[in-house]
Design a protein around this motif. Sequence first.
Motif, PDB file in Angstrom:
ATOM      1  N   ASP A 166       2.939   5.993  -2.676  1.00  0.00           N
ATOM      2  CA  ASP A 166       4.323   6.829  -2.758  1.00  0.00           C
ATOM      3  C   ASP A 166       4.457   7.113  -4.263  1.00  0.00           C
ATOM      4  O   ASP A 166       4.848   7.974  -4.804  1.00  0.00           O
ATOM      5  N   HIS A 167       3.961   6.016  -5.081  1.00  0.00           N
ATOM      6  CA  HIS A 167       4.509   6.176  -6.648  1.00  0.00           C
ATOM      7  C   HIS A 167       3.432   5.937  -7.413  1.00  0.00           C
ATOM      8  O   HIS A 167       3.615   6.442  -8.929  1.00  0.00           O
TER       9      HIS A 167
ATOM     10  N   MET B 263      12.128   7.588  -6.496  1.00  0.00           N
ATOM     11  CA  MET B 263      11.965   8.690  -5.678  1.00  0.00           C
ATOM     12  C   MET B 263      13.277   8.853  -4.606  1.00  0.00           C
ATOM     13  O   MET B 263      13.057   9.149  -3.488  1.00  0.00           O
ATOM     14  N   ARG B 264      14.352   8.384  -5.312  1.00  0.00           N
ATOM     15  CA  ARG B 264      15.837   8.439  -4.566  1.00  0.00           C
ATOM     16  C   ARG B 264      15.910   9.648  -3.978  1.00  0.00           C
ATOM     17  O   ARG B 264      15.787  10.846  -4.524  1.00  0.00           O
ATOM     18  N   GLY B 265      16.358   9.853  -2.697  1.00  0.00           N
ATOM     19  CA  GLY B 265      16.506  11.089  -1.989  1.00  0.00           C
ATOM     20  C   GLY B 265      15.252  12.045  -1.623  1.00  0.00           C
ATOM     21  O   GLY B 265      15.398  12.755  -0.949  1.00  0.00           O
ATOM     22  N   ASN B 266      14.209  11.428  -1.932  1.00  0.00           N
ATOM     23  CA  ASN B 266      12.944  12.193  -1.840  1.00  0.00           C
ATOM     24  C   ASN B 266      12.305  11.411  -0.619  1.00  0.00           C
ATOM     25  O   ASN B 266      11.902  10.318  -0.552  1.00  0.00           O
ATOM     26  N   GLN B 267      12.016  12.313   0.659  1.00  0.00           N
ATOM     27  CA  GLN B 267      11.207  11.717   1.675  1.00  0.00           C
ATOM     28  C   GLN B 267      12.004  10.242   2.237  1.00  0.00           C
ATOM     29  O   GLN B 267      11.536   9.535   2.765  1.00  0.00           O
ATOM     30  N   GLY B 268      13.027  10.428   1.991  1.00  0.00           N
ATOM     31  CA  GLY B 268      13.912   9.350   2.683  1.00  0.00           C
ATOM     32  C   GLY B 268      13.828   7.753   2.139  1.00  0.00           C
ATOM     33  O   GLY B 268      14.100   6.720   2.460  1.00  0.00           O
TER      34      GLY B 268
ATOM     35  N   ASP C 192      -3.372  -1.866  -8.242  1.00  0.00           N
ATOM     36  CA  ASP C 192      -3.873  -0.525  -8.033  1.00  0.00           C
ATOM     37  C   ASP C 192      -3.950  -0.132  -9.454  1.00  0.00           C
ATOM     38  O   ASP C 192      -3.572  -0.749 -10.601  1.00  0.00           O
ATOM     39  N   ASN C 193      -4.709   0.849  -9.848  1.00  0.00           N
ATOM     40  CA  ASN C 193      -4.980   1.620 -11.181  1.00  0.00           C
ATOM     41  C   ASN C 193      -4.144   2.937 -11.421  1.00  0.00           C
ATOM     42  O   ASN C 193      -4.723   3.676 -12.113  1.00  0.00           O
ATOM     43  N   GLY C 194      -2.866   2.683 -10.793  1.00  0.00           N
ATOM     44  CA  GLY C 194      -1.998   3.854 -11.028  1.00  0.00           C
ATOM     45  C   GLY C 194      -1.378   3.971 -12.240  1.00  0.00           C
ATOM     46  O   GLY C 194      -1.758   2.971 -13.441  1.00  0.00           O
ATOM     47  N   LYS C 195      -0.344   4.572 -12.448  1.00  0.00           N
ATOM     48  CA  LYS C 195       0.253   4.481 -13.591  1.00  0.00           C
ATOM     49  C   LYS C 195       1.304   3.267 -14.128  1.00  0.00           C
ATOM     50  O   LYS C 195       1.823   3.434 -15.308  1.00  0.00           O
ATOM     51  N   GLY C 196       1.267   2.490 -13.232  1.00  0.00           N
ATOM     52  CA  GLY C 196       1.937   1.216 -13.793  1.00  0.00           C
ATOM     53  C   GLY C 196       3.512   1.393 -13.344  1.00  0.00           C
ATOM     54  O   GLY C 196       4.027   2.218 -12.977  1.00  0.00           O
TER      55      GLY C 196
ATOM     56  N   ILE D 279       0.859  -1.333   0.020  1.00  0.00           N
ATOM     57  CA  ILE D 279      -0.041   0.106   0.125  1.00  0.00           C
ATOM     58  C   ILE D 279       0.929   1.212   0.077  1.00  0.00           C
ATOM     59  O   ILE D 279       0.701   2.275  -0.788  1.00  0.00           O
ATOM     60  N   SER D 280       1.886   1.334   0.804  1.00  0.00           N
ATOM     61  CA  SER D 280       2.957   2.483   0.947  1.00  0.00           C
ATOM     62  C   SER D 280       3.438   2.731  -0.408  1.00  0.00           C
ATOM     63  O   SER D 280       3.618   3.752  -0.922  1.00  0.00           O
TER      64      SER D 280
END
Length: 783
Positions: free
Chosen positions: A679-680, A728-733, A707-711, A674-675
């Motif tokens: 996040d992505h 998301m390297r470097g972003n939000q740890g 999920d129906n996200g961008k894949g 889920i996380s």
Amino acid sequence: MTRFIASLLLMLIAPILIYASPIIKIDDSKHYSLNQQVEYLLDANKDMTIEEVQQAKSWQKINRSTINFGFIPEAVWLKFSVQVVHDNDYILHIPYPILDYLDNYSFIDGKALPVYKTGDARVYSSRATDHIDFVFPYSLKQNQILTVYLRVDSQGTVDVPIRFLSNEIFLSENKDSLLFRGFVMGVLWLMLFYNLFIYISIRDAVYGFYVLNIFAFLVTSNAYDGGAFQLLWPNLPELNAYVFPIFNGLNQVTSIVFMLALLQVMKRDTWYKKYFLILLAVVSTFPILALVLPYSTIVPVEVTFSLIVYLSSWMLGLHLSLKGNKTAMYFTVAMSLFMTGLIGSNLKGLGLLPTNFFTQHAYQLGFFIDMVVLSLALAQKIEIARIERMQAQKESIQNLKRYQDLYSESLSGNFQVSLAGDLISVNNAVLNILGYLHQQELLADGHPHNVHRFVVDEQSTKRFLTVLKKVGHVVDYEQLLRRKDGKLIWVSLSVRSIKNNDGNTEYYEGSMLDISERKENETLREQTIKEKMATLEQLVVGISHELNSPLGTSITGVSHLKQLVNEMQQNKLTASLDDELFQLLIDQELQALELTDNNLTRVNELIKQFKHISVNQLGYEVEEGNLLAIVSAEIALFDSRMRRMGVDIKVNCDPNINVYSYGEAIGEIIVQLISNSLDHAFDSQVNKSIELNVSNKDNLIEIIYRDNGKGLTEKGQQELFNPFYTTMRGNQGKVGLGMYLTFNLLTQLLEGHIRIEQPKQGVSIVMTFPAQLPSLKTELKSA
């Protein structure tokens, strides 16, 4: 209060009670066998306490020369008192180790000693001394009076031979007993393996039955004398109630089978053939009945039938001996000696003979002599086998054609090659391996064909021939060959030199197996190892990369802080440190400290995440839980975030699905999935949704997460479960360990599988794992 007064009165009258019993004077230079000096008390309800026993008035004298009550349902209390003449260490020795429960209450001049509750129904460590018999040590001073109360409760024979002697005499006699036992057992084991070797060599069933008979006896004997309990299962006393009756029954079964084979009873159409088959059918039930019937029931039955079995065998041996059967003569002598020991042992077990060295070891000694004599009878078998081998050699010419047929039709490729490397002959399997239909095609119309035609690596062939000529044989040599159709195959070659009477090599003979599939599997294993090493390299590089920046910044901050401190110290020494400069330096130092602290905190958080790489570091525990409850509890953690992002989540799961597995690990997988989606997966799209479909198919849990996200990109599908893969390297740890942890938890801890599907939109991940771990099932069965 009443119990206290009763106990106090008991302590006051205990010396009177003790001294009321006859006291035996003990000299440490002798050993004493106590029988008529001992009193006994029957406890029908098996609930009397030591206090009640001491006050009882119904004690009776032993009126025979042995303390053997046979098979009785009551518990028996025994008591005796001894007074030592000299200061010394003494031993109370009870050389009958198969008493179920034996409790020892001892008093020296009325003062109670520690109570020992032992027996072969209790763990071996409950014994006062590490010995196969029951041995209780005492340290006594001159004229001290030792009073002993023994409580005995056993399903078997209640036989309590009591010996009292000094420690020195006991050690001396024990040494002799160990030597005797070791000699008998050593010779029997030697005979077992010797005859096993003969059986393997000549495959004569008589030797096989003989070996089984010796083995059954060895187990029975070691269970009877306590040796097996001491060495093999000291913490499993419950086995003692089964091992002896089971193997005692097997001993009778193997004895009958061995006798039938040795005397060739099955080849005779006589009345006693049917009699022994019926007897064999009866005793064959004993090992099974020993699992369901009480020890006190099955053992007397086995004792009775053992006399019937061996007496019947002895009478048959005598009958055939009178007819001139030489083997039967050996058998009859052996059975006569064995019957002497067996009768003595059984009569002792029934309480009709005293317990002494002979009756204690009569069964083992009789069987030992029996096996030695029977070995002489079996020696004739070796002579018969030698004659049969000579006959077989005479018939070898007749069997040559049969050998040639086997050679031709063998599933392994057989061939013969001349010293020059030309094929002499091949069987059908070689033709199939090399892609030919018949020998004429391979041998080029009858002309020898050199084997080098099929070779791919000539250097490898030269090494092969060098070893073959030097050693004379080569086993399992892997060689790459070319088939008729040009296809390359791997074969395993085993070749040996065939020599003539002069010792010169005439030609080579060998076998060939197609191992292409095995080599392919080895290649796959090597590729898997390379992939694991690549993953490890990626892991190391990722860790180094993630730690490099915060550590480098921290080092820079510390260096700058050190420079500022030095500058402040220098200005102070030169008296140029005014308030404005001091404040400026302090502010810069605080900034450097804050920068260093933030980066070191980042390092600490990274290390915590790195620890999650190993599922063994997370401390998950096995538990039984409802799968819907586990999933729902983890989803609840994201309620506020999903409402804020406008994400709808749907769970399809039967509320009756339960798992016995690592529940927290399953929850952690749901959290990571889920996380990862939150996040992505979702950008500015509407109608954001996550769906979990959970099912149980034959105790195999399947969870389909969508999920129906961008894949995922093509790279993402390949590297999603690799460590340190993230967009998301470097972003939000984010360091890219969440899906790697998911993969490890599912495949290593839950013993399942995970794969990525390719839906039209979003991400679809299919996970399967057992509802109950196979390793846990094994542990539960063994428990």
